[in-house]
Scaffold this motif. Structure first.
Motif, PDB file in Angstrom:
ATOM      1  N   GLU A   1      36.992 -44.341   5.054  1.00  0.00           N
ATOM      2  CA  GLU A   1      35.601 -44.104   4.644  1.00  0.00           C
ATOM      3  C   GLU A   1      34.617 -45.135   5.269  1.00  0.00           C
ATOM      4  N   ASP A   2      33.195 -44.893   4.972  1.00  0.00           N
ATOM      5  CA  ASP A   2      32.117 -45.690   5.504  1.00  0.00           C
ATOM      6  C   ASP A   2      31.631 -46.769   4.341  1.00  0.00           C
TER       7      ASP A   2
ATOM      8  N   ASP B   1      24.865 -53.772 -10.398  1.00  0.00           N
ATOM      9  CA  ASP B   1      23.914 -53.058  -9.675  1.00  0.00           C
ATOM     10  C   ASP B   1      22.570 -53.678  -9.274  1.00  0.00           C
ATOM     11  N   GLY B   2      22.650 -55.135  -9.323  1.00  0.00           N
ATOM     12  CA  GLY B   2      21.439 -55.802  -9.019  1.00  0.00           C
ATOM     13  C   GLY B   2      20.426 -56.010 -10.415  1.00  0.00           C
ATOM     14  N   THR B   3      21.053 -55.482 -11.439  1.00  0.00           N
ATOM     15  CA  THR B   3      20.124 -55.725 -12.594  1.00  0.00           C
ATOM     16  C   THR B   3      21.042 -56.148 -13.566  1.00  0.00           C
TER      17      THR B   3
ATOM     18  N   GLU C   1      32.678 -41.194 -12.476  1.00  0.00           N
ATOM     19  CA  GLU C   1      31.929 -42.306 -12.487  1.00  0.00           C
ATOM     20  C   GLU C   1      30.345 -41.881 -12.421  1.00  0.00           C
ATOM     21  N   GLY C   2      29.733 -42.656 -13.210  1.00  0.00           N
ATOM     22  CA  GLY C   2      28.322 -42.501 -13.444  1.00  0.00           C
ATOM     23  C   GLY C   2      28.153 -41.472 -14.993  1.00  0.00           C
TER      24      GLY C   2
ATOM     25  N   GLN D   1      27.467 -40.768 -18.617  1.00  0.00           N
ATOM     26  CA  GLN D   1      26.735 -41.468 -19.615  1.00  0.00           C
ATOM     27  C   GLN D   1      27.262 -41.507 -21.000  1.00  0.00           C
TER      28      GLN D   1
ATOM     29  N   HIS E   1      26.324 -39.909   1.526  1.00  0.00           N
ATOM     30  CA  HIS E   1      27.167 -40.017   2.818  1.00  0.00           C
ATOM     31  C   HIS E   1      28.300 -40.854   2.875  1.00  0.00           C
ATOM     32  N   THR E   2      28.274 -41.631   1.480  1.00  0.00           N
ATOM     33  CA  THR E   2      29.480 -42.553   1.410  1.00  0.00           C
ATOM     34  C   THR E   2      30.058 -42.454  -0.137  1.00  0.00           C
ATOM     35  N   VAL E   3      31.185 -42.952  -0.200  1.00  0.00           N
ATOM     36  CA  VAL E   3      31.835 -42.988  -1.454  1.00  0.00           C
ATOM     37  C   VAL E   3      30.770 -43.617  -2.615  1.00  0.00           C
ATOM     38  N   HIS E   4      30.255 -44.635  -2.093  1.00  0.00           N
ATOM     39  CA  HIS E   4      29.163 -45.470  -2.890  1.00  0.00           C
ATOM     40  C   HIS E   4      28.014 -44.569  -3.181  1.00  0.00           C
TER      41      HIS E   4
ATOM     42  N   GLN F   1      28.910 -42.046  -5.954  1.00  0.00           N
ATOM     43  CA  GLN F   1      28.829 -42.898  -7.318  1.00  0.00           C
ATOM     44  C   GLN F   1      27.361 -42.690  -7.824  1.00  0.00           C
TER      45      GLN F   1
ATOM     46  N   LYS G   1      25.729 -39.508  -8.606  1.00  0.00           N
ATOM     47  CA  LYS G   1      26.422 -38.914  -9.930  1.00  0.00           C
ATOM     48  C   LYS G   1      25.899 -39.730 -11.142  1.00  0.00           C
ATOM     49  N   ARG G   2      25.619 -40.806 -11.018  1.00  0.00           N
ATOM     50  CA  ARG G   2      25.143 -41.625 -12.099  1.00  0.00           C
ATOM     51  C   ARG G   2      23.590 -41.242 -12.327  1.00  0.00           C
TER      52      ARG G   2
ATOM     53  N   TYR H   1      23.927 -37.771 -14.063  1.00  0.00           N
ATOM     54  CA  TYR H   1      24.251 -37.533 -15.524  1.00  0.00           C
ATOM     55  C   TYR H   1      23.217 -38.326 -16.412  1.00  0.00           C
ATOM     56  N   ALA H   2      22.674 -39.272 -15.729  1.00  0.00           N
ATOM     57  CA  ALA H   2      21.558 -39.911 -16.735  1.00  0.00           C
ATOM     58  C   ALA H   2      20.329 -38.958 -16.653  1.00  0.00           C
TER      59      ALA H   2
ATOM     60  N   ALA I   1      17.147 -51.825  -6.848  1.00  0.00           N
ATOM     61  CA  ALA I   1      18.204 -52.755  -7.171  1.00  0.00           C
ATOM     62  C   ALA I   1      19.452 -52.102  -7.945  1.00  0.00           C
ATOM     63  N   ALA I   2      19.031 -51.069  -8.779  1.00  0.00           N
ATOM     64  CA  ALA I   2      19.985 -50.284  -9.463  1.00  0.00           C
ATOM     65  C   ALA I   2      20.851 -49.013  -8.819  1.00  0.00           C
TER      66      ALA I   2
END
Lengths: 981, 113, 418, 187
Positions: free
Chosen positions: A609-610, A850-852, A904-905, A907, C124-127, C130, C133-134, C137-138, C412-413
């Motif tokens: 993975e990247d 997440d920065g917050t 993941e994500g 709500q 493009h990445t797993v992150h 995530q 998708k967050r 859903y939000a 940031a979020a």
């Protein structure tokens, strides 16, 4: 030697040196394109890069089809395949020409006034129709097979343009040894001299003189000569972008060589010798094929030996068109009439024309033209002071050469932020005060006439060399004969009331459109431009801007400068994306960072993975395992035996100096003073805003030396933040920071058998729990390789991280792996690592946080050394919102259905039903299927989460809400028995 | 790509540098002594002038040093550069020039009083 | 103001276009006094004036513009419209705008060409997956359309998208907001200007505000301009990149930095790109205009500047990203490249609300993404100025959040820009 | 627990029974008459920070204090990288394993980065494919060294001769740098 090429499927012959335009003209083809809006038949207007009409597609085979090329710049080669554009079914018979009949409906900005009903119909009905009608050529639809190159270059003097002024400037500038780059967009140097059949310079015919000068330049080692190279843009601090076309003119280019090259030239001084562009006249029917700029007609006839017509009328407001008439006549074109709109024309050129027997009429202009797909008749006449037409006369012709004077090319000067100065006499803008280290020379600053331009160029070149620190003796002036001085003349404004007189040829903007815009209140030239689209075609208004400006200024009764001049923006002519992208593609798009054991992992079927620029092994499937099966096996193996993981991407910083511990105290929330050498601590770093920035284990190697780790993605940011504070806030601290990320490869050995794996390999070190407890560090060697050994765990198991110099990593890895295999273990990837740490409730910065998120939110408040007076971010923690009730806090979640894996994500809500507008209580940050615990687990950030332990909330899923129980985020071994084993 | 005068290495291309925001905003010696207004100002308030701007750069891909520079944000021309920790040189137009907003002491804080 | 319609277009076609009149009045100078003054005639400022007049009955309004209306960021942006923001506060603000966009052409009787052709954000990445998708859903919970697409679904929606294994960053999926899209930027400014002017608002161009006047109590009492002084008890600053400069005239220092932002277009080609595609990992976004130009943008230059001129390396990085995603476009050519000045706050979210100075309001900090909010921003800012209190939608976007720490930090979020 | 761990042993790699692998295809690249690109010989590398004279004594080499200059003596090269930072290059096995110098910091970087050599008349032009510095001998003379960028990677560039450059690059960026040089080599 003739070259065979095709246009719209028909085969023709051209000569070496031909452009597609000249070759078609020589073959009698005058219809080359259709206009953007009305699909009017169009031929050539110009002979150079300012051509707005003759846009073609060139097809070199699979993926190498290029739309919107100017026929005047396409060099003919054997086998060239070109096609016209924007027509259906054919260039000669284009159904969309029906637009022309509807022209009264399609006035400037008509689309802003309609297509609004019913609601939504714009996007569904009207817009698709308009989009289909718009556009010029067709975009390529498969990947471009060609390569592109890029080069930084530096010089003392960059000379842009190689006409008389540019050549003279380059020769003068380079005489004293200065580094000079001379570029020209054409395939050959010489500019206007290439089409000069009468002038003799220092006794040589113009083209021969050019060859001699180029020879001189080529013999100077510090001179770089670039043809087919357009200076397209001026950027801060005298950086000029050049686009060089390398292979488009070749019949069979070597596919390994680049097609084009971007030059980013940093020049101490620039001489702009970009020349001037002839201005069209604005009259009804001025867009018919066969109507072209007078000097373009001359260029085709003289330089390319391509007669643009048999019988010509020349309509002019300037003297230079007389020279065009004379040259055309000399090339065998019958010149029926020179109609000069000025009331007097008595310079040497008009005199020469009269002497050559050409009929010259002053005070006469073109009223209209006639002809179907090309001009057949020019209707001429005089207009008296009351606006009445007199002396109307129909003149049969196949060529109408027009000249409304000359517009200096100010694009680069303007981009360099130089001030434009309006010259009312010539109704042109000229370069005023410079803002950059540049100077203009020749006709781009209004200096016309061959000997003046040569002298101006030489002066500019030597001054530029002088200003960049070189000897700058002015060369002896050239001796010029046979170049009659062309007077600089004032254009005669267009008539106000006239039908369909085109100003912007490509975008079909007429003088009526401009008047309508002013009538509708668009008075700034930028507004007029945007409302009518004048000057926004692919020629960027080279032939249209000044005419548009004059018409608007006249209509508003304001001086031209008060109406404004639209901003010149790069590029001068369009530049391919490929040229600008250069080498950046595929593996050269972004560096692919791999760890020292990447090769081993790849050979063992790792799926990567990247992560930032890194490739990390995500899992190692065996047989036909899918990811979930592989990850579950890897997790179980770590928990039951031992696993081996490549953690080399972790950032590592060596912090050394007498004040190292004090520095750590200030950068991290933790206390470091009392950490003994040989021990480690989990460090947390905040931004000054109080939010979590990064985490990692730091080991103290000596009182004055720490080995600090960071997250993979955070490494550069963390080091930069440390350097910032160290250098600018606390320079008194004696500390040095060195990145050692790439020095040390990291092999994580985790699991109950971890010690058994390493014990026989570690060259006499005692790694039993007493000597090496959890969170300790030792220095030694493993299979003979120097090692820093950390006893740390990100899995909750007994664990070690073996740091070895990168070059030895694969060998050590293989040795360790053999032991791991022997003891029933396996390698595992980042996915299993994520599951294992989640079972222990360990966060991943950037996933849970997440920065917050504050440390309090994440349940990490314990790490803060309360006694410390200060550390980065401490003050922010006291702000009201940082401790407010209702903040989201880290919790664990257990789904009612233990097999259910939340997305993941997802709500979280109070109730199962979640109608639109339901408040979110939080979201799932990490979620994994049952790996070792027999049920799925999730981590979440939940409003007031710690107060909700034991409660049930609902995770919203597309399939329906799932009840979830809020639990402590530590799912496994909360007492840490396993990791302390 | 700007040309940036590193006070140590000389004039070098922007690609080697990292911009680091307004200069001369010293971290308070005792952050705890600041109220929320003052701390918020320290963190976030910036003069952002159209004109001469004292700012920080780091020659990241060069000597690695942070330094200060005065640059005109209207023309992007650098006027001077100097070592971190030294005062803005005399003779460089200060932030009180007509183009620039007033200095911190005579400005309001944004917080509702 | 004469009504625009197809019928009228036809009528004017027959009578030689002689009946068209100016779209907005262009007074040479402002009147001596107004109930409210807006500084800045960009989309947001003009929308504010329109809604002040239309919804709050405040028609004695002047919009003062130092250049030509719509000539700042409104006329320089890449026209992307979407509302799939992560934070509830942001999503509410931007979706308020999207709802207004949907009826804006008819509301203004000016075709702003709002085209909801979909905004697709690539992962493009797993992150990235995530984070996307967050968002999805939000947004779904908040009633904002946003769907997760597999790579194949993403390609079906946007056929030019390539799914080659050889890409440096493969496409792992995408979040798609179908209601998102583009609009014609100039038309937005012109449409609001025309509608506001018709309601009595004075739009004064080439009129630079040179000072902000405060009375003895410290409250706003007017502005000085290059075309005379104007008294007003309410002044709204909507000056985008120049916010710090204008606010400094009132003695207020802002948490704002101004950066150059570049964009570019290609030569026009026949339709080849159906939607908007954005990639935060690769740092670029692209769509195709009605005229056929590919409209492309990316991030800001690295340093603050008011020069409206960025470096060539920004354009080259933007295009290497586009070519990596769409290698079929390498032979396309950049036609125009330009720069604007964007005002950026520490949390990358706008500031819309009151200031410490009574009667002074500010609407700024939209960074690289203000165009999409134009109608919503003007609507809530007009409410704020009319009532001297924020609309519930812009209440969280107060200046005070930089004191309390209650930031709305989308970037940031989610590491999502624009 | 000891106060201080035994310092890292600065072992020359050739003393170890392990092959060192370069992180890219290290076959020399030749453009006849114009360019030769090949890996630098195996080197020991130390990052030296802090007091120049103390470090100079410790490593028997007077460290350059002029910015962006390298000195060579006793088979060692010291490259100035910052006001208190040098990169020390030496043949493997020749560095005394001293890591503790008062008022200074010494860090082993032998495996952090690799060296590449570009030789030939085209070398400056090929480097100019990704390096924005002026590499004309008057601007970047023999003996000059500096950190800079090459495309999207950071490098240390050192001109050893008019037509010979030594490039140091972090190991994981080496494949990228090598790939870009290779791509640019045909000019």
């Amino acid at each position: 030697m003739s070259l065979r090429f095709s246009f719209d499927g028909r085969s023709y012959l051209g000569e070496p040196g031909d452009t597609l335009a000249s070759a078609l003209l020589a073959n009698g083809v005058r219809l080359l394109g259709r206009s953007f809006k009305y699909h009017r038949p169009r031929g050539l207007l110009a002979a150079g890069s300012e051509e707005p009409n003759a846009l073609v597609e060139v097809d070199r085979g699979y993926g190498a089809r290029t739309p919107n090329l100017r026929a005047t710049q396409v060099e003919v080669y054997d086998g060239l395949v070109a096609r016209s554009q924007n027509r259906f079914p054919s260039l000669g018979f284009d159904l969309q020409a029906v637009n022309d009949l509807a022209a009264p409906l399609l006035s400037a900005g008509f689309y802003y006034k309609t297509f609004m009903a019913p609601r939504g119909a714009w996007a569904k009905l009207y817009e698709p129709l308009i989009r289909r009608a718009a556009g010029l050529g067709r975009a390529p639809d498969v990947a471009d097979p060609d390569h592109y190159a890029s080069r930084y270059a530096h010089c003392d003097v960059l000379v842009i343009g190689s006409g008389p002024a540019g050549l003279a400037a380059a020769v003068a500038a380079s005489a004293g040894g200065a580094r000079v780059i001379l570029c020209d967009e054409q395939p050959r140097f010489g500019g206007s001299l290439l089409a000069d059949r009468s002038a003799r310079i220092d006794g040589l015919a113009a083209p021969d003189w050019v060859a001699a000068q180029v020879g001189v330049l080529a013999s100077r080692p510090e001179v770089t000569l670039l043809t087919r190279t357009t200076a397209f843009g001026w950027y801060p601090d005298n950086m000029v972008g050049l686009a060089q076309r390398l292979t488009d003119h070749l019949p069979e280019p070597d596919p390994t060589l680049p097609r084009e090259r971007l030059w980013q030239v940093r020049a101490k001084q620039v001489v702009i010798a970009a020349g001037a562009i002839e201005r069209p006249l604005v009259f009804p029917g001025n867009d018919r094929p066969g109507v072209m700029l007078a000097d373009a007609a001359r260029t085709f006839a003289v330089r390319y030996n391509a007669a643009p017509g048999q019988r010509a009328v020349i309509a002019t407001t300037s003297d230079t068109a007389y020279r065009a008439a004379l040259d055309l006549q000399a090339c065998g074109v019958e010149v029926a009439l020179i109609a000069d709109a000025r009331l007097r024309a008595d310079g040497p050129l008009p005199a020469a024309a009269r002497a050559a027997g050409i009929r010259v009429e002053t005070g006469m202009r073109v009223l209209a033209t006639r002809g179907r797909r090309g001009i057949r008749v020019a209707i001429m006449g005089r207009i008296d002071l009351d606006g009445r037409v007199r002396n109307r006369e129909w003149v049969r012709c196949s060529l109408l050469g027009m000249s409304g004077g000359w517009t200096p090319s100010l694009h680069l000067f303007s981009q360099s932020r130089g001030e434009l100065r309006f010259d009312p006499a010539s109704e042109t803008f000229l370069p005023g005060a410079s803002a950059a280290a540049e100077r203009s020379a020749g006709s781009c600053r209004g200096v016309h006439g061959l000997d003046d331009a040569l002298a101006d160029g030489a002066m500019a070149g030597s001054a530029a060399a002088h200003d960049s620190g070189f000897d700058a003796a002015l060369p002896a002036p050239c001796h010029v004969e046979g170049a009659a001085q062309a007077g600089w003349t004032s254009p005669v404004p267009a008539r106000r009331k006239q039908r369909r007189a085109f100003v912007d040829f490509q975008n079909d903007v007429t003088s009526k459109d401009l008047l309508l815009a002013t009538q509708e209140g668009f008075h700034s030239i930028e507004h007029v431009k945007r409302y009518t689209t004048t000057g926004m075609a692919t020629d960027q208004g080279k032939t249209s801007n000044m005419n548009a400006l004059s018409i608007v200024a006249a209509e508003l009764g304001r001086p031209v400068p008060a109406v404004g001049l639209t901003t010149f923006r790069p590029p001068y002519t369009p530049v391919t994306f490929g040229t600008l992208a250069g080498y950046s593609r595929g593996v050269l798009f972004d560096p692919v960072r791999t760890t020292p054991v990447h090769g081993w992992a790849a050979a063992h079927k790792a799926v990567f993975e990247d992560v930032g620029l890194w490739k990390r092994a995500r899992y190692f499937p065996r047989g036909d395992e899918d990811m979930h099966q592989a990850v579950a096996r890897e997790c179980r193996t770590v928990r039951s035996a031992v696993g081996l993981f490549d953690a080399s991407t972790l950032g590592k910083i060596e912090i050394i100096g007498a004040d190292a511990a004090e520095f750590m105290n200030r950068m991290y929330v933790n206390a470091w003073t009392k950490l003994a050498p040989g021990r480690c601590r989990y460090g947390l770093m905040l931004g000054e805003n109080g939010f979590l920035m990064d985490d990692g284990v730091a080991g103290r190697l000596a009182p004055d030396r720490f080995h600090v780790t960071t997250t993979t993605g955070g490494a550069p940011r963390v080091l930069a933040q440390m350097e910032d504070y160290l250098q600018t806030e606390w320079p008194e601290l004696q500390v040095w920071l060195t990145s050692v990320t790439e020095q040390w490869a990291v092999l994580a050995v985790q699991g109950p058998r971890a010690r058994d794996v390493l014990a026989p390999l570690v060259d006499g070190m005692d790694i039993e729990a007493a000597a090496m407890p959890h969170m300790s560090v030792a220095v030694g060697s493993i299979v003979g390789v120097p090692m820093r050994l950390f006893r740390v765990s990100f899995t909750g198991e007994l664990g070690f991280e073996v740091n070895v110099p990168a070059g030895h990593a694969q060998a050590v890895w293989e040795a360790v792996h053999a032991r791991v295999e022997a003891l029933g273990g396996c390698v595992y990837g980042t996915e299993a690592m994520h599951v294992l740490r989640a079972e222990k409730g360990y966060i991943i910065v950037g996933q849970e946080s997440d920065g917050t998120a504050t440390l309090g939110d994440l349940g990490l408040g314990w790490a803060i050394a309360k006694a410390k007076r200060d550390f980065v971010g401490k003050r922010s923690l006291d702000r009201a919102d940082m401790t407010a009730v209702g903040r989201r806090q880290l919790v664990g979640l257990l789904t009612a259905d233990p097999a259910c894996v939340l997305d993941e994500g997802a709500q979280l809500t109070e109730a199962a039903a979640a109608p639109v507008g339901t408040r979110s209580l939080g979201h799932v940050t990490s979620s994994y299927g049952e790996a070792t615990l027999g049920h799925s687990i999730a981590l979440a950030m939940l409003a007031d989460g710690r107060a909700r332990l034991g409660e049930t909330v609902y995770a919203q899923r597309p399939e329906g809400a799932m009840p979830v129980r809020v639990v402590d985020p530590v799912f496994l071994d909360p007492k840490g028995v396993r990791l302390n084993a | 790509m700007l040309l940036i005068p590193c006070p140590i290495c000389g004039i070098r291309p922007e690609a080697e540098f990292t911009y680091a925001g307004e200069a001369h905003i010293a971290r308070p010696a005792e952050p705890a002594s600041l109220d929320d207004h003052a701390w918020g100002e320290f963190l976030y308030a910036r003069t952002n002038p159209k004109g001469d701007h004292a700012e920080r750069w780091r020659h990241t891909h060069g000597c690695g040093r942070f330094f200060n520079a005065v640059r005109n944000t209207h023309t992007d021309r650098f006027i001077t550069s100097y070592l971190a920790g030294t005062a803005r040189p005399h003779g460089t137009p200060s932030a009180a020039s007509p183009d620039a907003p007033a200095m911190r002491n005579d400005t309001e804080q944004w917080g509702q009083a | 103001m004469k009504h625009f319609s197809a019928a009228r277009l036809l009528r004017e076609a027959v009578r030689g276009q002689s009946g068209w009149t100016e779209h907005w009045r262009s007074p040479d100078r402002p009147a001596p006094a107004y109930d409210a003054v807006i500084v800045g005639a960009g989309g947001h400022g003009l929308a504010t004036a329109y809604y002040l007049a239309k919804q709050h009955g405040i028609t004695r309004v002047a919009v003062l513009e130092k250049g030509w209306l719509g000539g700042g960021n409104t006329g320089r942006n890449t026209t992307i419209i979407r509302s799939n923001y992560l934070m509830a506060e942001s999503a509410a603000l931007y979706d308020h705008a999207v709802k207004l966009w949907e009826g804006l052409s008819r509301e203004l009787n000016y075709n702003v060409m709002f085209s909801p052709r979909g905004v697709m954000m690539l992962a493009h990445t797993v992150h990235d997956v995530q984070v996307a998708k967050r968002h999805v859903y939000a947004n779904q919970l908040a009633g904002i359309d946003n769907d997760w697409l597999s790579p194949a679904q993403a390609q079906a929606y946007c056929p030019p998208l390539r799914l080659d294994a050889g890409m440096r960053y493969p496409v792992l999926g995408a979040a798609l907001q179908r209601r998102g899209g583009t609009a014609r930027h100039d038309a937005v400014a012109w449409g609001y200007a025309r509608a506001a002017s018709a309601l009595g608002v004075d739009i004064v161009q080439n009129c630079e505000v040179t000072g902000i006047r405060r009375d003895a109590s410290g409250a706003i009492c007017g502005v000085d301009t290059t075309r005379g002084a104007v008294s007003a008890r309410r002044v709204g600053v909507v000056a985008a990149g120049h916010t710090s400069v204008v606010m400094a005239q009132a003695g207020v220092r802002m948490p704002i930095e101004s950066y150059p932002l570049q964009a570019l277009v290609s030569e026009p080609v026949k339709p080849c790109f159906p939607c908007v595609v954005m990639s935060n990992t690769i740092h670029a976004y692209i769509s195709q205009s009605d005229k056929g130009e590919l409209v492309i943008g990316a991030g800001t230059d690295a340093y603050t500047s008011y020069s409206q001129q960025g470096g060539l390396h920004i354009a080259t990085h933007t295009l290497d990203a586009i070519c990596e995603l769409f290698p079929q476009f390498r032979r396309m050519r950049m036609l125009r490249n330009w720069g604007g000045i964007v005002d950026v706050t520490p949390d990358r979210s706008p500031i819309i609300g009151k200031t410490p100075v009574p009667g002074l309001y500010v609407n700024c900090g939209w960074g690289t993404g203000g165009f999409k909010a134009t109608p919503g921003s003007g609507h809530v800012f007009a409410h704020t100025m009319a009532h001297d209190a924020p609309h519930p939608i812009n209440a969280p976007f107060a200046l005070d959040r930089f004191r309390t720490g209650q930031l709305i930090d989308e970037a940031a979020a989610a590491a999502v820009a624009h | 627990m000891p106060d201080t761990l035994t310092p890292d042993r600065l072992q020359p790699r050739d003393a170890l029974p392990i092959l060192f692998e370069l992180p890219y295809d290290a076959r020399p690249l030749v453009v006849p008459g114009r360019l030769l690109l090949h890996p630098a010989p195996d080197l020991a590398r130390l990052v030296l920070r802090g007091d120049a004279s103390a470090l100079g004594v410790a490593f028997s080499l007077e460290l350059p204090t002029q910015p962006c200059r390298a000195v060579e003596a006793n088979g060692r090269s010291a490259l100035w990288l910052g006001p208190d930072e040098w990169l020390l290059l030496a043949s493997p096995g020749t560095l005394v394993p001293t890591v503790s110098v008062p008022g200074a910091a010494v860090v082993d970087a032998g495996h952090r980065q690799v060296g590449l050599i570009l030789e030939g008349p085209s070398a400056p032009d090929v480097l100019a494919a990704g390096c924005p510095l002026d590499l004309h001998p008057t601007a970047f003379p023999v003996g000059m060294c500096t950190r800079t960028v090459f495309g999207k990677a950071e490098i240390v560039l050192w001109r050893q001769d008019n037509a010979r450059f030594h490039v140091e690059v972090w190991r994981s960026f080496a494949a990228y740098v090598h790939g870009l040089l290779e791509r640019a080599a045909p000019l």
